[in-house]
Design a protein around this motif. Structure first.
Motif, PDB file in Angstrom:
ATOM      1  N   ARG A 137      81.980  78.674  10.872  1.00 42.03           N
ATOM      2  CA  ARG A 137      81.565  77.274  10.839  1.00 42.03           C
ATOM      3  C   ARG A 137      80.051  77.125  10.778  1.00 42.03           C
ATOM      4  O   ARG A 137      79.540  76.068  10.422  1.00 42.03           O
ATOM      5  CB  ARG A 137      82.097  76.553  12.079  1.00 42.03           C
ATOM      6  CG  ARG A 137      83.613  76.473  12.131  1.00 42.03           C
ATOM      7  CD  ARG A 137      84.153  75.430  11.186  1.00 42.03           C
ATOM      8  NE  ARG A 137      85.627  75.396  11.177  1.00 42.03           N
ATOM      9  CZ  ARG A 137      86.339  74.508  10.499  1.00 42.03           C
ATOM     10  NH1 ARG A 137      85.729  73.590   9.777  1.00 42.03           N
ATOM     11  NH2 ARG A 137      87.665  74.547  10.528  1.00 42.03           N
ATOM     12  N   ARG A 138      79.323  78.193  11.101  1.00 39.75           N
ATOM     13  CA  ARG A 138      77.862  78.165  11.001  1.00 39.75           C
ATOM     14  C   ARG A 138      77.383  78.497   9.595  1.00 39.75           C
ATOM     15  O   ARG A 138      76.204  78.323   9.276  1.00 39.75           O
ATOM     16  CB  ARG A 138      77.251  79.152  11.984  1.00 39.75           C
ATOM     17  CG  ARG A 138      77.644  78.936  13.443  1.00 39.75           C
ATOM     18  CD  ARG A 138      77.188  80.123  14.288  1.00 39.75           C
ATOM     19  NE  ARG A 138      77.813  81.358  13.838  1.00 39.75           N
ATOM     20  CZ  ARG A 138      77.342  82.582  14.098  1.00 39.75           C
ATOM     21  NH1 ARG A 138      76.224  82.717  14.799  1.00 39.75           N
ATOM     22  NH2 ARG A 138      77.985  83.644  13.671  1.00 39.75           N
ATOM     23  N   GLY A 139      78.289  79.041   8.760  1.00 38.78           N
ATOM     24  CA  GLY A 139      77.908  79.473   7.424  1.00 38.78           C
ATOM     25  C   GLY A 139      77.753  80.966   7.286  1.00 38.78           C
ATOM     26  O   GLY A 139      77.388  81.468   6.216  1.00 38.78           O
ATOM     27  N   VAL A 140      78.021  81.727   8.352  1.00 36.69           N
ATOM     28  CA  VAL A 140      77.913  83.186   8.288  1.00 36.69           C
ATOM     29  C   VAL A 140      79.087  83.719   7.462  1.00 36.69           C
ATOM     30  O   VAL A 140      80.243  83.436   7.761  1.00 36.69           O
ATOM     31  CB  VAL A 140      77.923  83.802   9.692  1.00 36.69           C
ATOM     32  CG1 VAL A 140      77.910  85.332   9.609  1.00 36.69           C
ATOM     33  CG2 VAL A 140      76.726  83.308  10.494  1.00 36.69           C
ATOM     34  N   ARG A 141      78.762  84.506   6.448  1.00 32.61           N
ATOM     35  CA  ARG A 141      79.766  85.025   5.524  1.00 32.61           C
ATOM     36  C   ARG A 141      80.048  86.490   5.803  1.00 32.61           C
ATOM     37  O   ARG A 141      79.124  87.268   6.061  1.00 32.61           O
ATOM     38  CB  ARG A 141      79.275  84.857   4.082  1.00 32.61           C
ATOM     39  CG  ARG A 141      80.017  85.661   3.031  1.00 32.61           C
ATOM     40  CD  ARG A 141      79.367  85.496   1.665  1.00 32.61           C
ATOM     41  NE  ARG A 141      79.844  86.516   0.735  1.00 32.61           N
ATOM     42  CZ  ARG A 141      79.244  87.678   0.518  1.00 32.61           C
ATOM     43  NH1 ARG A 141      78.120  87.983   1.148  1.00 32.61           N
ATOM     44  NH2 ARG A 141      79.747  88.541  -0.346  1.00 32.61           N
ATOM     45  N   LEU A 142      81.312  86.862   5.699  1.00 35.75           N
ATOM     46  CA  LEU A 142      81.709  88.262   5.776  1.00 35.75           C
ATOM     47  C   LEU A 142      82.094  88.729   4.377  1.00 35.75           C
ATOM     48  O   LEU A 142      83.046  88.214   3.778  1.00 35.75           O
ATOM     49  CB  LEU A 142      82.903  88.443   6.719  1.00 35.75           C
ATOM     50  CG  LEU A 142      83.437  89.874   6.842  1.00 35.75           C
ATOM     51  CD1 LEU A 142      82.439  90.754   7.581  1.00 35.75           C
ATOM     52  CD2 LEU A 142      84.793  89.882   7.558  1.00 35.75           C
ATOM     53  N   GLY A 143      81.331  89.696   3.823  1.00 32.98           N
ATOM     54  CA  GLY A 143      81.653  90.270   2.525  1.00 32.98           C
ATOM     55  C   GLY A 143      82.315  91.625   2.689  1.00 32.98           C
ATOM     56  O   GLY A 143      82.720  92.017   3.789  1.00 32.98           O
ATOM     57  N   ARG A 144      82.384  92.358   1.604  1.00 31.33           N
ATOM     58  CA  ARG A 144      83.014  93.677   1.640  1.00 31.33           C
ATOM     59  C   ARG A 144      82.060  94.768   2.097  1.00 31.33           C
ATOM     60  O   ARG A 144      82.458  95.910   2.293  1.00 31.33           O
ATOM     61  CB  ARG A 144      83.606  94.023   0.272  1.00 31.33           C
ATOM     62  CG  ARG A 144      84.803  93.156  -0.082  1.00 31.33           C
ATOM     63  CD  ARG A 144      85.380  93.517  -1.435  1.00 31.33           C
ATOM     64  NE  ARG A 144      86.505  92.675  -1.780  1.00 31.33           N
ATOM     65  CZ  ARG A 144      87.783  92.945  -1.517  1.00 31.33           C
ATOM     66  NH1 ARG A 144      88.084  94.069  -0.879  1.00 31.33           N
ATOM     67  NH2 ARG A 144      88.743  92.121  -1.865  1.00 31.33           N
TER      68      ARG A 144
END
Length: 204
Positions: A137-144
């Motif tokens: 919800r903060r905008g932190v993204r989890l990628g590969r």
């Protein structure tokens, strides 16, 4: 899917990939159709003079969405850029001109067969769709974990709308964050559509 916030990135990735692999073909298709029907609303507000430029990608390996999402964007008259992989570093790009002009290249990814454009072309995109395993919800993204997008987004226009495309259950309260992570301004999910992220709810 129950996923506590206090976990390392590897554990998050394992859980999300497991759940994506368990998704039925019918459910994936339904979610992809929903994304295609929603995606063009991202262009409902001006993103700059002249035709919009949108940076997107071809979903692979259980990622939500399919080529209908790209066709919907291209159908608005927008220029759709797709990544071209190479050596580690910022991504190069090429223009999407239809499924018949996609070829399989490195890592089995489908990429345009047209001219390759330099990484700096991303600065002209007003909207950037970013693949993600999850976003909080903060905008932190989890990628590969390869870091291609982290490096590429350093070249983006600071005013560009950064949108993580995930399944509804992959929009979560809190993810682990590292200093180099670039926060997203929005999440796009099949059922909820566009959801603003971060304290302001606007572009990151």
């Amino acid at each position: 899917m129950e996923m506590p916030g206090e976990r390392g990135k590897h554990a998050w990735r394992d859980d999300i990939l497991t759940h994506r692999n368990q998704l039925s073909t019918a459910d994936h298709d339904a979610e992809a159709l929903a994304l295609a029907e929603t995606i063009t609303t991202v262009l409902s507000a001006p993103v700059g003079p002249g035709p919009a430029t949108v940076a997107a990608y071809v979903p692979v390996r259980g990622e939500p969405g399919d080529l209908r999402m790209l066709d919907a964007l291209a159908g608005t008259g927008a220029t759709v850029l797709l990544p071209v992989t190479g050596e580690p570093g910022p991504l190069s790009w090429a223009v999407y001109t239809g499924a018949e002009h996609l070829v399989r290249r490195r890592f089995g990814l489908r990429e345009p067969d047209g001219p390759v454009l330099p990484p700096a072309v991303l600065a002209g995109a007003g909207v950037i769709l970013v693949p993600a395993l999850a976003v909080d919800r903060r905008g932190v993204r989890l990628g590969r974990g390869a870091g291609y997008y982290d490096r590429s987004l350093d070249l983006a226009d600071p005013a560009a709308r950064l949108i993580a495309v995930v399944r509804d259950e992959e929009l979560v309260p809190v993810l682990p964050e590292e200093p180099h992570d670039r926060r997203m301004g929005w999440a796009l999910t099949p059922n909820a559509g566009f959801t603003p992220l971060g304290a302001t709810g606007g572009p990151s």
